[in-house]
Design an enzyme around this catalytic site. Sequence first.
Site, short mmCIF file in Angstrom:
data_model
loop_
_atom_site.label_atom_id
_atom_site.label_comp_id
_atom_site.label_asym_id
_atom_site.label_seq_id
_atom_site.Cartn_x
_atom_site.Cartn_y
_atom_site.Cartn_z
N LYS A 66 0.81 -1.23 0.00
CA LYS A 66 0.00 0.00 0.00
C LYS A 66 0.84 1.28 0.00
CE LYS A 66 -4.38 -1.24 2.20
NZ LYS A 66 -5.24 -0.96 3.37
N ASP A 102 -10.32 3.48 2.14
CA ASP A 102 -10.54 2.93 3.48
C ASP A 102 -11.20 3.97 4.39
OD1 ASP A 102 -9.56 0.33 3.20
OD2 ASP A 102 -7.50 0.94 3.59
P1 NDP Z 1 -0.72 -2.14 11.88
O1 NDP Z 1 0.16 -3.31 12.05
O2 NDP Z 1 -0.31 -1.00 11.01
O3 NDP Z 1 -1.05 -1.52 13.33
C1 NDP Z 1 -1.49 -2.34 14.38
C2 NDP Z 1 -1.70 -1.49 15.61
O4 NDP Z 1 -2.24 -2.34 16.62
C3 NDP Z 1 -0.42 -0.87 16.17
O5 NDP Z 1 -0.70 0.40 16.70
C4 NDP Z 1 -0.07 -1.87 17.30
O6 NDP Z 1 0.70 -1.32 18.34
C5 NDP Z 1 -1.45 -2.18 17.80
N1 NDP Z 1 -1.52 -3.40 18.61
C6 NDP Z 1 -1.32 -4.67 18.19
N2 NDP Z 1 -1.49 -5.52 19.23
C7 NDP Z 1 -1.81 -4.75 20.31
C8 NDP Z 1 -2.11 -5.05 21.67
N3 NDP Z 1 -2.12 -6.29 22.14
N4 NDP Z 1 -2.40 -4.01 22.51
C9 NDP Z 1 -2.39 -2.73 22.06
N5 NDP Z 1 -2.12 -2.40 20.78
C10 NDP Z 1 -1.83 -3.40 19.92
O7 NDP Z 1 -2.11 -2.76 11.38
P2 NDP Z 1 -3.30 -1.96 10.67
O8 NDP Z 1 -3.45 -0.67 11.36
O9 NDP Z 1 -3.10 -1.99 9.21
O10 NDP Z 1 -4.55 -2.91 10.96
C11 NDP Z 1 -5.06 -3.10 12.28
C12 NDP Z 1 -6.26 -4.04 12.19
O11 NDP Z 1 -7.32 -3.42 11.47
C13 NDP Z 1 -5.92 -5.32 11.42
O12 NDP Z 1 -6.02 -6.41 12.30
C14 NDP Z 1 -6.91 -5.43 10.30
O13 NDP Z 1 -7.57 -6.67 10.30
C15 NDP Z 1 -7.93 -4.34 10.60
N6 NDP Z 1 -8.28 -3.64 9.36
C16 NDP Z 1 -9.57 -3.74 8.91
C17 NDP Z 1 -9.96 -3.12 7.77
C18 NDP Z 1 -11.37 -3.25 7.29
O14 NDP Z 1 -11.63 -2.99 6.11
N7 NDP Z 1 -12.30 -3.61 8.15
C19 NDP Z 1 -9.02 -2.29 6.97
C20 NDP Z 1 -7.68 -2.23 7.55
C21 NDP Z 1 -7.34 -2.90 8.70
P3 NDP Z 1 2.30 -1.53 18.40
O15 NDP Z 1 2.88 -0.60 17.37
O16 NDP Z 1 2.62 -1.16 19.80
O17 NDP Z 1 2.55 -2.98 18.07
#
Ligand code: NDP
Length: 286
Positions: A66, A102
């Site tokens: 992306k 999105d």
């Molecule tokens: P990223 O990997 O870019 O970001 C994930 C985020 O989640 C980070 O801020 C990470 O924090 C945080 N995180 C992960 N585990 C934990 C935890 N246990 N406690 C607190 N924070 C946590 O992923 P995306 O932002 O791209 O996607 C996130 C979710 O959104 C995905 O699982 C995806 O399935 C969903 N999504 C859904 C879409 C839809 O169309 N419905 C579109 C895009 C995404 P840290 O940096 O500290 O690890």
Amino acid sequence: MTQIFGVLGYPISHSRSPAMHGAALRELGIDALYVPLAVPPERLPQLVQALRELGMPGVNVTLPLKTAIMPLVDTLTPAARAVAAVNTVINDNGTLIGDNTDAEGLARSLDAAGVPLAGANVVVLGAGGAARATAYGLAMRGAARIAIAARKPAEAERLARELAPSCGNTALRGLALDASDGFKLELSRASLLVQSTSATLEASLAQHSGAQAFAASLPLESLPAHAAVVDLVYKPLETAVMARARQRGLKTVDGLGMLLHQGALAFERWTGRPAPLDVMRAALLK
Ligand code: NDP
């Protein structure tokens, strides 16, 4: 001539976009195919060149491409620039436009669920790509305040700072996602909580217990009774956070709506025709 649409990613076999778009194209009787294309990041420039040469009308783009595709297209929409990611490419007579649907996709899914966005007080959990699209999309719809909460508060603050110039009058701030009074205070003011971390994904038993622990750690009792809770994760359809919110009597919205509406927006931009939402939703649920 049969047109070819597709989705680029690596891996790509998990993508539900071919089912959703294939059903929409069939429903409208458009002579076209929509194919999943596994593209290793180092092959992306060749793929974009092929897209130009074959005159493909458009593609979707998913992880991990992306951001990498941004310099390879001819122009970016304001949404793609602000979200710093392209999920849709439109081939406009040889000019490749990189767009991001999105952000507006989430807003439309909340519209469909009857969640008011203008003047909303929003808390966003997480500071990754989905949180960025969320904050921009809701700011574009006139949210009054958006608090981005992440377990690494510096990441949340950075995201709020980076997005602020493209977010008009919406006040953005970053803070720690923890059990502190500051986080509880933000929740107590919220009209909408957007769960956009990956912590509620459940593909395995280990992830299930992680998701349960994450949901249990959130002070959801601080949310007002009128607040709505949306989880962007759609596997499972009702996440542990949504289940807790529902038990509290709060309105919940699943993440499939965002997936559906980002796809519908892409479909409309490619074909100029209204997307058959019911058919697309049914294909996603299959
Ligand atoms: P990223 O990997 O870019 O970001 C994930 C985020 O989640 C980070 O801020 C990470 O924090 C945080 N995180 C992960 N585990 C934990 C935890 N246990 N406690 C607190 N924070 C946590 O992923 P995306 O932002 O791209 O996607 C996130 C979710 O959104 C995905 O699982 C995806 O399935 C969903 N999504 C859904 C879409 C839809 O169309 N419905 C579109 C895009 C995404 P840290 O940096 O500290 O690890």
